[in-house]
Design a protein around this motif. Structure first.
Motif, PDB file in Angstrom:
ATOM      1  N   LEU C 120     -31.660  -7.490   3.027  1.00 46.76           N
ATOM      2  CA  LEU C 120     -32.956  -7.267   2.186  1.00 46.76           C
ATOM      3  C   LEU C 120     -33.993  -6.869   3.069  1.00 46.76           C
ATOM      4  O   LEU C 120     -35.145  -5.822   2.926  1.00 46.76           O
ATOM      5  CB  LEU C 120     -32.788  -7.781   0.747  1.00 46.76           C
ATOM      6  N   VAL C 121     -34.517  -8.047   2.950  1.00 44.78           N
ATOM      7  CA  VAL C 121     -36.251  -8.471   3.925  1.00 44.78           C
ATOM      8  C   VAL C 121     -35.584  -7.819   5.469  1.00 44.78           C
ATOM      9  O   VAL C 121     -37.122  -8.197   6.014  1.00 44.78           O
ATOM     10  CB  VAL C 121     -36.937  -9.560   3.639  1.00 44.78           C
ATOM     11  N   HIS C 122     -34.940  -7.211   6.298  1.00 45.23           N
ATOM     12  CA  HIS C 122     -35.065  -7.163   7.970  1.00 45.23           C
ATOM     13  C   HIS C 122     -34.870  -8.634   8.635  1.00 45.23           C
ATOM     14  O   HIS C 122     -35.787  -7.869   9.711  1.00 45.23           O
ATOM     15  CB  HIS C 122     -35.748  -5.872   7.922  1.00 45.23           C
ATOM     16  N   LEU C 123     -34.212  -9.430   8.348  1.00 51.53           N
ATOM     17  CA  LEU C 123     -34.449 -10.745   9.363  1.00 51.53           C
ATOM     18  C   LEU C 123     -33.417 -11.508   9.048  1.00 51.53           C
ATOM     19  O   LEU C 123     -32.910 -12.118   9.606  1.00 51.53           O
ATOM     20  CB  LEU C 123     -35.634 -11.849   8.438  1.00 51.53           C
ATOM     21  N   ALA C 124     -32.058 -10.843   9.773  1.00 55.38           N
ATOM     22  CA  ALA C 124     -30.859 -11.186   9.098  1.00 55.38           C
ATOM     23  C   ALA C 124     -30.383 -11.608  10.938  1.00 55.38           C
ATOM     24  O   ALA C 124     -31.139 -11.405  11.927  1.00 55.38           O
ATOM     25  CB  ALA C 124     -29.781  -9.933   9.100  1.00 55.38           C
ATOM     26  N   GLY C 125     -29.873 -12.769  10.887  1.00 58.46           N
ATOM     27  CA  GLY C 125     -29.793 -13.524  11.832  1.00 58.46           C
ATOM     28  C   GLY C 125     -30.949 -14.615  12.253  1.00 58.46           C
ATOM     29  O   GLY C 125     -31.019 -15.023  12.589  1.00 58.46           O
ATOM     30  N   TYR C 126     -32.460 -14.545  11.404  1.00 53.52           N
ATOM     31  CA  TYR C 126     -32.614 -15.655  11.695  1.00 53.52           C
ATOM     32  C   TYR C 126     -32.745 -16.875  10.512  1.00 53.52           C
ATOM     33  O   TYR C 126     -33.793 -17.637  10.620  1.00 53.52           O
ATOM     34  CB  TYR C 126     -34.440 -14.941  11.048  1.00 53.52           C
ATOM     35  N   ALA C 127     -31.794 -16.623  10.142  1.00 55.16           N
ATOM     36  CA  ALA C 127     -31.488 -17.710   9.129  1.00 55.16           C
ATOM     37  C   ALA C 127     -31.960 -19.524  10.254  1.00 55.16           C
ATOM     38  O   ALA C 127     -32.509 -20.120   9.038  1.00 55.16           O
ATOM     39  CB  ALA C 127     -30.739 -17.771   8.833  1.00 55.16           C
ATOM     40  N   HIS C 128     -31.683 -19.690  11.002  1.00 53.46           N
ATOM     41  CA  HIS C 128     -31.954 -20.779  11.531  1.00 53.46           C
ATOM     42  C   HIS C 128     -33.433 -21.197  12.748  1.00 53.46           C
ATOM     43  O   HIS C 128     -32.730 -22.226  12.980  1.00 53.46           O
ATOM     44  CB  HIS C 128     -30.682 -21.092  12.419  1.00 53.46           C
ATOM     45  N   ARG C 129     -34.348 -19.813  11.873  1.00 48.07           N
ATOM     46  CA  ARG C 129     -35.313 -20.427  12.832  1.00 48.07           C
ATOM     47  C   ARG C 129     -36.151 -21.736  12.252  1.00 48.07           C
ATOM     48  O   ARG C 129     -36.114 -21.267  10.486  1.00 48.07           O
ATOM     49  CB  ARG C 129     -35.818 -18.875  12.633  1.00 48.07           C
ATOM     50  N   GLU C 130     -37.072 -22.216  12.656  1.00 45.95           N
ATOM     51  CA  GLU C 130     -37.935 -23.335  12.353  1.00 45.95           C
ATOM     52  C   GLU C 130     -39.017 -22.235  11.699  1.00 45.95           C
ATOM     53  O   GLU C 130     -39.116 -21.195  12.627  1.00 45.95           O
ATOM     54  CB  GLU C 130     -38.954 -24.192  13.076  1.00 45.95           C
ATOM     55  N   LEU C 131     -39.736 -22.954  10.825  1.00 49.54           N
ATOM     56  CA  LEU C 131     -41.508 -21.633  10.758  1.00 49.54           C
ATOM     57  C   LEU C 131     -42.480 -21.568  11.407  1.00 49.54           C
ATOM     58  O   LEU C 131     -42.685 -19.944  12.378  1.00 49.54           O
ATOM     59  CB  LEU C 131     -42.213 -21.943   8.857  1.00 49.54           C
ATOM     60  N   ASP C 132     -42.790 -22.341  12.570  1.00 51.47           N
ATOM     61  CA  ASP C 132     -43.712 -22.167  13.214  1.00 51.47           C
ATOM     62  C   ASP C 132     -42.839 -21.127  14.550  1.00 51.47           C
ATOM     63  O   ASP C 132     -43.343 -21.538  15.229  1.00 51.47           O
ATOM     64  CB  ASP C 132     -44.326 -23.371  14.427  1.00 51.47           C
ATOM     65  N   GLU C 133     -41.890 -20.859  14.446  1.00 51.36           N
ATOM     66  CA  GLU C 133     -41.305 -19.356  15.708  1.00 51.36           C
ATOM     67  C   GLU C 133     -41.314 -18.220  14.547  1.00 51.36           C
ATOM     68  O   GLU C 133     -41.090 -17.372  16.242  1.00 51.36           O
ATOM     69  CB  GLU C 133     -39.608 -19.995  15.766  1.00 51.36           C
TER      70      GLU C 133
END
Lengths: 265, 270, 362
Positions: C120-133
């Motif tokens: 919904l927020v157009h971030l599909a595929g970002y689930a396993h990123r760390e915040l500082d990335e």
């Protein structure tokens, strides 16, 4: 900026050499077969053998480590709650006063802490020994933990705990899952500092230790007063190596492992 | 309900404040008014004020602490400054910190060997033809060893103050036409004053109480207030007199803190 | 039915009164904006809705139930914080899953809901990123996902876009609007940026010094500001003192002009608002007012021209034609460009007056 001049590099090198000289001096003579720190005889492990056969020394080392671990753990728990408490005090003057009280043990000379604790334990009728030493170590480690944790508590945005409540967390869940992880760096640093303070302390322990119980510092002192004993040199080598190891551990775990790996994707 | 929980969390810390901060201070103050027979008296203070030995010792303690502090400051400031310029400053800083992890008794003990009659320094002196000297058990050796022990504690706060200065400030100063020396005097030094004050506090106060060094290196003589306190508490068992000297030491300490704090305020007011 | 209602809500911290008397109703499925200068109390309203603070007086109703003292963790409301308030020790997935885990939802369900929210927020595929990335905009999206994944009845956004740069902000504005329509839940957005408020909202509430100055649709508020504060705060405006002559006539600088306002006592001192883009420059002869050009600023789309009239009032004119500094010009405008404001008129009084004469007109 300009490159550091050769002169300043030379100066730094000399100072660092002087800082390490006594330590290496001790280590060097620990391998001498003689009994004094003048004139190296020939290489030998004699003093190390003596050290590892010295059950009294080994039990004292264990005592010291047990005291340090217990004191650091308890001081970290109490100090962390203290830091959280101080941050919660709304009235500025009151908070300032609590901080001043907190710092008294940080700035007091060791002899004063030792002497006043001695009076305190005698006054309460607490027998000098393991417990008096442990209590004293916890006591002088607490303020350093508070000072290490407090900045982290201050840095922790209020919005983070609000967010936890907002997402349905109870007070305890917000505390354990958000606040504590948020100040973990400070807690770790506080624990390590407390450990160092406890391991390194001599003066306070010397006052409150009584006869039956001894820590490493006190033992080294009483042996050194009787003159040179190369078993102490052997001990220095061991302790230096342990310190190196601890420094390594500290930097390995306190410096956040960088998560660069993920960026490559 | 939450207030009760709050109190439960806070209790150990408050207990600590009451039992290990306030109570011992009150007790040492109280004890200073007791004589050997446990009677209430101001005799200890009178003895202290009237005895030339104690007064001289007080003067000596402060004077030695002053020398130790001055010596470490002179050595430490350039060290901190140089390290702060390095790219790999963390490594160099670690080198400075590492010796503090070695038990201070061990380091003191090393000097018994180094400064001893047949020790390295005397060997060196004999080698260059100056003959051997009594180095151990002198006041000078006490100051030297104490300065050695305290050096890292002076370097650290100064270093922290120096690295906290934004490089843009130094560039701004140079840009405005200041020479390197003027930049140091008018920008870097004023901005590191707090670090220096912290260093002075960190060194001066312990220097008043390093009795183990006076015992081991200074030749088992009672030359500082710290040694006198230890002597009264653990050897002669005159706790009243020991506490009196303790109170004097605390007062000396407070004076130092007020003085170093004052420089901070002055800096802010300007 | 109103999902959320404030009735005479008061809030103070010590002696510092933040909210004096706040009344409003929020309907389901609309985009609301609370707009006000900093320190006006708008964030406090949000905190009262979220349950981070409790009111000192009045009542807050949520779906008909009074929730004055209900703790934040029991409210069906979620917040997107100004500083995002993402938990630094958790990665993107765990941040979004935080609320679901607390509800002890099944792992598979959590997985599904988080992926859905990320999409919904157009971030599909970002689930396993760390915040500082993540960039600022991406953190913003994670913060939104973390809130909506819990399917709140009302989503609160506290100055949510203020940390983003201009371009990204514009993008996020339309995305937020779209997201709100897609989800069909109520958004309450707090901002101090009037442009943002006008662009995004169904309804705007303008807050100043702990009171609601005016509420209404963006067009209503822009075209018919209730008072000096609103007129000044929303958009650019010329606010000039004037006198009401009779219904549909007002005197500026002693000259009478036809206007579209009525129901005001003749002779009453009022203020008129004229938007800079409604004013045109013409010759002195054709002009309704005469003025001298003081300065001219090229702004890309138009020129902003500052002039002063013969009575000494300053006027701001936005024009696509340039003029010459120092020149005498005429200002002209249409009757509907004039909006008359009475002093101390409340919204209810204004609405009643409007109804009375618009009825006459029709």
């Amino acid at each position: 900026m300009k490159k550091t001049s050769t002169l300043s590099k030379l100066y730094l090198t000399v100072i660092l050499l002087v800082m390490y000289l006594p330590i290496f001096y001790l280590i060097y003579y620990s391998f001498s077969s003689g009994d004094t720190m003048d004139g190296f005889r020939h290489f030998s492990w004699t003093h190390y053998q003596a050290l590892f056969a010295d059950t009294r020394m080994i039990s004292i080392v264990l005592n010291t480590i047990i005291i340090a671990l217990l004191a650091a753990t308890l001081a970290t728990a109490i100090g962390t709650s203290g830091a959280l408490l101080i941050e919660r005090i709304k009235r500025r003057t009151l908070r300032q006063n609590v901080l001043v009280l907190n710092n008294i043990l940080m700035v007091s000379p060791d002899v004063i802490i030792g002497a006043s604790f001695l009076i305190f334990f005698t006054f309460l009728g607490i027998k000098l020994g393991f417990w008096s030493v442990l209590l004293s170590h916890i006591a002088f480690c607490i303020p350093i933990v508070v000072l290490m944790v407090l900045p982290k508590v201050k840095e922790l945005p209020q919005s983070l705990t609000d967010a936890a409540y907002d997402l349905g967390a109870t007070r305890w869940q917000a505390f354990s899952q958000v606040t504590i992880p948020g100040i973990m760096d400070g807690i770790k640093a506080g624990f390590f500092m407390a450990l160092t303070y406890s391991l390194d302390d001599f003066a306070v322990t010397f006052f409150v230790t009584g006869n039956g119980f001894s820590t490493l510092s006190v033992e080294i002192y009483s042996r050194a007063r009787q003159g040179i004993d190369l078993e102490i040199n052997a001990l220095s080598t061991v302790m230096f190596l342990v310190s190196l190891l601890l420094v390594y551990v500290y930097y390995r775990f306190s410096v956040k492992p960088s998560s660069k790996g993920g960026v490559v994707k | 309900m939450s207030e009760k929980k709050h109190l439960f969390f806070a209790l150990p810390y408050y207990l600590w404040l009451a039992l290990f901060v306030i109570a011992p201070l009150v007790l040492i103050f109280y004890q200073s008014f007791l004589n050997l027979h446990g009677q209430f008296t101001v005799q200890n203070y009178l003895d202290f004020a009237q005895s030339s030995v104690y007064l001289k010792m007080t003067f000596n303690s402060v004077w030695y602490a002053f020398l130790i502090t001055g010596l470490t400051l002179i050595i430490a400031y350039p060290v901190a400054y140089i390290i702060a310029q390095f790219k790999s400053r963390d490594f160099w800083l670690a080198l400075v910190i590492l010796p503090t992890w070695i038990n201070l008794l061990l380091k003191t003990y090393a000097f018994i060997g180094i400064l001893g009659e047949k020790g390295s320094i005397n060997t060196f002196l004999r080698f260059i033809g100056l003959g051997s000297h009594q180095l151990l058990f002198t006041d000078a050796s006490f100051i030297l060893v104490a300065a050695y022990i305290e050096l890292p504690f002076m370097i650290l706060p100064i270093y922290n103050a120096i690295v906290a200065i934004k490089p843009s400030l130094i560039n701004a100063s140079l840009d405005l036409g200041a020479s390197r020396f003027q930049t140091f005097r008018r920008v870097i030094w004023p901005l590191t004053k707090n670090g220096v004050a912290a260093g002075i506090q960190a060194v001066f106060i312990p220097s008043l109480s390093l009795f183990m060094i006076t015992r081991l290196i200074g030749g088992n003589r009672v030359i500082t207030l710290g040694t006198a306190i230890e002597e009264h508490f653990l050897t002669t068992q005159n706790w009243g007199m020991g506490s009196t000297i303790g109170v004097v030491l605390v007062v000396a300490m407070l004076i130092v803190m007020l003085l170093t704090d004052d420089s901070k305020k002055g800096g802010r007011a300007k | 039915m109103a999902i959320l209602k404030f009735e005479g809500v008061k809030k103070q911290f010590g002696d510092n009164v933040i909210l004096k008397d706040i009344n409003f109703e929020i309907e389901e499925g609309k985009f609301y904006t609370i707009l006000g200068p900093s320190g006006s109390g708008k964030t406090t309203i949000l905190r009262l809705i979220a349950g981070f603070d409790y009111p000192n007086g009045g009542s807050i109703y949520f779906a008909g139930k009074q929730i004055n003292q209900l703790p934040a963790n029991q409210r069906q409301v979620n917040t997107v914080f100004q500083d995002y308030a993402l938990f630094p020790n958790l990665n993107v997935f765990e941040n979004i899953a935080f609320g679901l885990r607390l509800k002890r939802m099944k792992k598979k369900e959590i997985q599904l809901r988080v992926q859905e929210a990320l999409a919904l927020v157009h971030l599909a595929g970002y689930a396993h990123r760390e915040l500082d990335e993540l960039s600022g905009g991406q953190k913003q999206r994670v913060a939104i996902a973390r809130a909506i994944v819990n399917r709140p009845k009302v989503l609160l956004l506290d100055e949510a876009l203020s940390a983003l740069d201009h371009k990204l902000r514009k993008e996020m504005q339309s995305e937020l609007r779209q997201l709100q329509r897609q989800l069909g839940i109520t958004f309450i957005f707090v901002t101090h940026d009037q442009e943002e408020a006008l662009a995004m909202s169904d309804q705007i509430m303008i807050i100043n010094e702990g009171l609601i100055e005016q509420s209404g649709s963006p067009v209503d508020i822009y075209d018919e500001p209730l008072n000096h504060f609103v007129a000044d705060f929303i958009g650019e405006s010329n606010i000039i003192p004037a006198t009401m002559v009779r219904d549909f006539a007002v005197a500026i600088n002693g000259k009478e002009f036809i206007c579209v306002d009525a129901g005001i006592t003749p002779g009453e001192q009022v203020e008129v608002v004229l938007r800079p883009e409604d004013l045109d420059i013409t010759t002195v002869e054709k002009g309704k007012l005469t003025a001298t050009v003081d300065s001219q600023l090229f702004r890309g789309v138009d020129y902003q021209i500052m002039v002063h009239d013969t009575d000494g009032h300053e006027w701001k004119i936005n024009s696509i034609h340039k003029t010459t500094v120092g020149k005498q010009i005429g200002i002209t405008f249409d009757p509907e460009d004039i909006h008359v404001m009475r002093k101390n008129e409340t919204q209810a009084e204004f609405d009643a007056r409007l109804e009375s004469y618009q009825g006459v007109e029709a």
